[in-house]
Design an enzyme around this catalytic site. Structure first.
Site, mmCIF file in Angstrom:
data_model
loop_
_atom_site.group_PDB
_atom_site.id
_atom_site.type_symbol
_atom_site.label_atom_id
_atom_site.label_comp_id
_atom_site.label_asym_id
_atom_site.label_seq_id
_atom_site.Cartn_x
_atom_site.Cartn_y
_atom_site.Cartn_z
ATOM 1 N N GLU A 72 0.855 -1.185 0.000
ATOM 2 C CA GLU A 72 0.000 0.000 0.000
ATOM 3 C C GLU A 72 0.889 1.233 0.000
ATOM 4 O O GLU A 72 1.751 1.378 0.868
ATOM 5 C CB GLU A 72 -0.910 0.039 1.228
ATOM 6 C CG GLU A 72 -1.777 1.304 1.266
ATOM 7 C CD GLU A 72 -2.512 1.507 2.585
ATOM 8 O OE1 GLU A 72 -3.632 2.049 2.549
ATOM 9 O OE2 GLU A 72 -1.956 1.141 3.647
ATOM 10 N N LEU A 73 0.691 2.109 -0.965
ATOM 11 C CA LEU A 73 1.411 3.379 -1.009
ATOM 12 C C LEU A 73 0.541 4.454 -0.370
ATOM 13 O O LEU A 73 -0.492 4.837 -0.921
ATOM 14 C CB LEU A 73 1.739 3.761 -2.452
ATOM 15 C CG LEU A 73 2.745 2.875 -3.197
ATOM 16 C CD1 LEU A 73 2.945 3.394 -4.619
ATOM 17 C CD2 LEU A 73 4.079 2.832 -2.456
ATOM 18 N N PHE A 98 -4.848 7.805 -0.586
ATOM 19 C CA PHE A 98 -4.597 9.220 -0.283
ATOM 20 C C PHE A 98 -5.704 9.696 0.646
ATOM 21 O O PHE A 98 -6.827 9.939 0.217
ATOM 22 C CB PHE A 98 -4.555 10.078 -1.549
ATOM 23 C CG PHE A 98 -3.942 11.437 -1.327
ATOM 24 C CD1 PHE A 98 -2.629 11.692 -1.699
ATOM 25 C CD2 PHE A 98 -4.667 12.457 -0.711
ATOM 26 C CE1 PHE A 98 -2.053 12.934 -1.473
ATOM 27 C CE2 PHE A 98 -4.102 13.696 -0.481
ATOM 28 C CZ PHE A 98 -2.786 13.938 -0.861
ATOM 29 N N HIS A 155 -12.795 4.432 9.283
ATOM 30 C CA HIS A 155 -11.903 4.475 10.448
ATOM 31 C C HIS A 155 -12.569 5.263 11.568
ATOM 32 O O HIS A 155 -13.168 6.309 11.321
ATOM 33 C CB HIS A 155 -10.571 5.150 10.096
ATOM 34 C CG HIS A 155 -9.766 4.416 9.074
ATOM 35 N ND1 HIS A 155 -10.072 4.439 7.729
ATOM 36 C CD2 HIS A 155 -8.670 3.624 9.194
ATOM 37 C CE1 HIS A 155 -9.192 3.703 7.067
ATOM 38 N NE2 HIS A 155 -8.335 3.195 7.932
ATOM 39 N N LYS A 199 -13.491 -2.256 4.353
ATOM 40 C CA LYS A 199 -12.509 -2.251 5.440
ATOM 41 C C LYS A 199 -12.999 -1.358 6.574
ATOM 42 O O LYS A 199 -13.280 -0.177 6.367
ATOM 43 C CB LYS A 199 -11.142 -1.750 4.943
ATOM 44 C CG LYS A 199 -10.057 -1.785 6.029
ATOM 45 C CD LYS A 199 -8.692 -1.366 5.492
ATOM 46 C CE LYS A 199 -8.581 0.127 5.375
ATOM 47 N NZ LYS A 199 -7.203 0.576 5.045
ATOM 48 N N ILE A 248 8.245 -11.639 28.160
ATOM 49 C CA ILE A 248 8.834 -11.885 26.836
ATOM 50 C C ILE A 248 8.146 -13.060 26.148
ATOM 51 O O ILE A 248 8.606 -13.541 25.113
ATOM 52 C CB ILE A 248 10.340 -12.165 26.943
ATOM 53 C CG1 ILE A 248 10.610 -13.459 27.742
ATOM 54 C CG2 ILE A 248 11.071 -10.988 27.575
ATOM 55 C CD1 ILE A 248 12.024 -13.969 27.646
ATOM 56 N N SER A 249 7.024 -13.510 26.710
ATOM 57 C CA SER A 249 6.390 -14.739 26.219
ATOM 58 C C SER A 249 5.902 -14.632 24.783
ATOM 59 O O SER A 249 5.857 -15.636 24.066
ATOM 60 C CB SER A 249 5.231 -15.139 27.135
ATOM 61 O OG SER A 249 4.293 -14.088 27.265
ATOM 62 N N LYS A 255 -4.243 -14.528 39.120
ATOM 63 C CA LYS A 255 -3.984 -15.929 39.485
ATOM 64 C C LYS A 255 -4.973 -16.477 40.509
ATOM 65 O O LYS A 255 -5.246 -17.682 40.515
ATOM 66 C CB LYS A 255 -2.555 -16.074 40.003
ATOM 67 C CG LYS A 255 -1.490 -15.909 38.930
ATOM 68 C CD LYS A 255 -0.102 -16.224 39.452
ATOM 69 C CE LYS A 255 0.921 -16.176 38.330
ATOM 70 N NZ LYS A 255 2.255 -16.615 38.758
ATOM 71 N N ASN A 260 -1.902 -20.518 37.207
ATOM 72 C CA ASN A 260 -1.059 -19.798 36.242
ATOM 73 C C ASN A 260 -1.202 -20.365 34.837
ATOM 74 O O ASN A 260 -0.598 -19.842 33.898
ATOM 75 C CB ASN A 260 0.410 -19.814 36.676
ATOM 76 C CG ASN A 260 1.148 -21.060 36.230
ATOM 77 O OD1 ASN A 260 0.578 -22.161 36.225
ATOM 78 N ND2 ASN A 260 2.410 -20.921 35.857
ATOM 79 N N GLY A 301 15.188 -14.835 37.185
ATOM 80 C CA GLY A 301 13.774 -15.060 36.922
ATOM 81 C C GLY A 301 13.514 -15.756 35.605
ATOM 82 O O GLY A 301 12.587 -16.560 35.484
ATOM 83 N N GLN A 332 8.726 -23.225 34.008
ATOM 84 C CA GLN A 332 7.271 -23.235 34.166
ATOM 85 C C GLN A 332 6.579 -23.177 32.812
ATOM 86 O O GLN A 332 5.514 -23.752 32.630
ATOM 87 C CB GLN A 332 6.807 -22.101 35.094
ATOM 88 C CG GLN A 332 7.066 -20.684 34.630
ATOM 89 C CD GLN A 332 6.027 -20.166 33.663
ATOM 90 O OE1 GLN A 332 4.877 -20.615 33.678
ATOM 91 N NE2 GLN A 332 6.432 -19.245 32.802
#
EC number: 4.2.1.10
Length: 477
Positions: free
Chosen positions: A29-30, A57, A111, A134, A229-230, A279, A300, A438, A445
């Protein structure tokens, strides 16, 4: 189709963005409204290089509607294969383009920065003929995003429903599940053109190439989830195992639990990781509890099986497994658990069964006392840790922002993955303590979770690959 959005802003930058992205996507897409003024030759070069791109545009705030219409007319004369036109364009102008250039395929776009009725928007747009409709919405939380996804799957095709903002990513990642006609990501080296729009390389990292209408959803729920970071490590494993699945982080507050679990019941979720503060808050939404969760009264891990949600806890076993790998016995050892939340409960319950003498230190003494009763330990105010004499191992289960008296016994563990390395562990190492990070607990886990989610696919080799990925990633942090 996967589309890379190219927005320059210079001609040279736009060309490089096209060349870097083209081999990774189905179409370009430009965003010509965001690229600096181009002469005819430059525009021709970009269109040729992009190989039948979508020309878009959008109307600038300071641009008159008349000037916007003239700009779209001039682009239509180039006879592009695709044009993306906002639904706010006057109908007469749109009809002129369609009549004068019938070969152009039209993406009619809507949008909004609000939470609106998807079905009503779609039905109103149907009055205007287009090849693709869209709709881009702005959910206020994860539940709203998932409800949009559910509704989008039921819309007639071809259509595209995407979400913007903090909670918009699931709609982008799950675009193949929705059967969106088009999905968008910022091209390589290109700026994001909408709040929450993912970069192409980020989107692909969600095992995107393997996803389809039959994909399985895994994820993390809690608040906050940004420290985890999962989304990187777990999608690495899903990709390595060639599974038709993805792993997404969903920020969910305690107040949102009811609506979230209502939303996921009709979507192909197969498993969830659960972090604080959920939890102990999701018990009413689980159909059955494994002994691991019953023991510590904390969940968990969720497994979705046969229309049921099953609750487990792998935190305690993960720590026990990690200590065993390091040849550390806990039998008759005095272990200080700092904190009394969900992870602390699981760890304390497991170590108590292995013969540890547990000492629970917490800001709220009543919570420490309740946990101590469950694991036959002793409870203390958090401040008393400073002068406590007998500690063989200390395990910090408090969030990184919570301060507590630092002690440096022979073994010190901090269950927080970030920051890495934690200031506490750095100081402990200087004092001669054996430190356990950690991320090491995170690995073990998580592997136990994977064994619950897809046991038939997990191998010793894939487990080692996962361990190495996390270790290498954390080494770069």
């Amino acid at each position: 189709m996967l589309c890379a959005t190219v927005s320059g802003p210079s001609f040279c930058e736009a060309k490089q963005q096209i060349l870097k992205s083209l081999h990774l996507v189905d179409i370009i897409e430009l965003r010509l409204d965001l690229i600096n003024e181009l002469d005819d030759q430059e525009l021709h070069t970009l269109i040729t290089t992009a190989q039948n791109p979508i020309l878009t545009f959008r109307q600038h705030k300071e641009m008159s509607t008349a000037l916007w219409i003239q700009k779209l007319y001039s682009l239509a004369k180039l006879e592009p294969k695709w044009m993306d036109i906002d639904v706010s364009l006057p109908k007469t102008a749109l009809q002129t383009i369609r009549k004068s250039h019938p070969k152009i395929k039209l993406i009619l776009s809507y949008h909004t920065d609000k939470n609106e009725d998807l079905d009503a928007i779609y039905n109103e747009m149907l009055a205007t003929p287009a090849e693709i409709y869209k709709i881009v919405l702005s959910p206020e939380n994860s539940s709203e995003a998932l409800n949009y996804i559910k509704k989008a799957r039921l819309l007639p095709k071809p259509s595209t429903v995407l979400c913007m903002g903090t909670h918009g990513l699931p709609s982008r990642v799950l675009s193949p599940l929705i059967s969106n006609a088009m999905n968008y990501a910022a091209g390589i080296s290109a700026p994001q053109v909408a709040p929450g729009q993912p970069k192409l390389e980020e989107l692909l990292s969600y095992n995107y190439s393997k996803l389809s209408e039959k994909s399985h959803i895994y994820g993390l729920i809690g608040d906050p989830v940004d420290r985890s970071i999962s989304h990187l490590s777990h999608n690495f494993l899903l990709s390595k195992l060639s599974l038709n699945a993805t792993y997404i982080k969903f920020p969910v507050t305690i107040g949102e639990v009811v609506t979230f679990f209502s939303a996921i019941r009709d979507l192909p979720f197969s498993g969830l990781s659960v972090t604080m503060p959920l939890k102990t808050a999701i018990f009413d939404h689980v159909d059955a509890l494994d002994a691991s969760a019953q023991l510590c009264e904390s969940i968990n891990t969720l497994v979705f099986r046969n229309q049921k949600i099953l609750g487990y806890n792998t935190d305690g076993e993960g720590v026990a497994k990690l200590l065993k790998q390091k040849n550390i016995s806990v039998n008759n050892k005095h272990i200080a658990i700092v904190g009394a939340g969900g992870a602390a409960k699981a760890i304390a319950a497991t170590l108590a069964m292995q013969g540890a003498n547990l000492h629970i230190f917490n800001r709220t003494l009543s919570s420490a006392a309740a946990l101590a009763t469950c694991c036959k330990g002793k409870a203390y105010p958090l401040g008393s840790l400073e002068n406590f004499k007998t500690i063989d191992i200390i395990i910090n289960c408090l969030p990184p922002e919570v301060t507590f008296p630092w002690r440096f016994p022979p073994i010190v563990m901090d269950i927080n993955t970030k920051p890495h390395p934690s200031p506490y562990l750095e100081r402990a190492q200087k004092h001669g303590s054996l430190i356990i990070h950690g991320y090491e607990m995170f690995i073990e886990q998580a592997l136990l979770q994977f064994a619950l989610w897809f046991p038939d696919f997990l191998t010793p080799e894939s487990c080692d690959s996962f361990r190495n990925y996390v270790k290498n990633f954390m080494a770069k942090v």
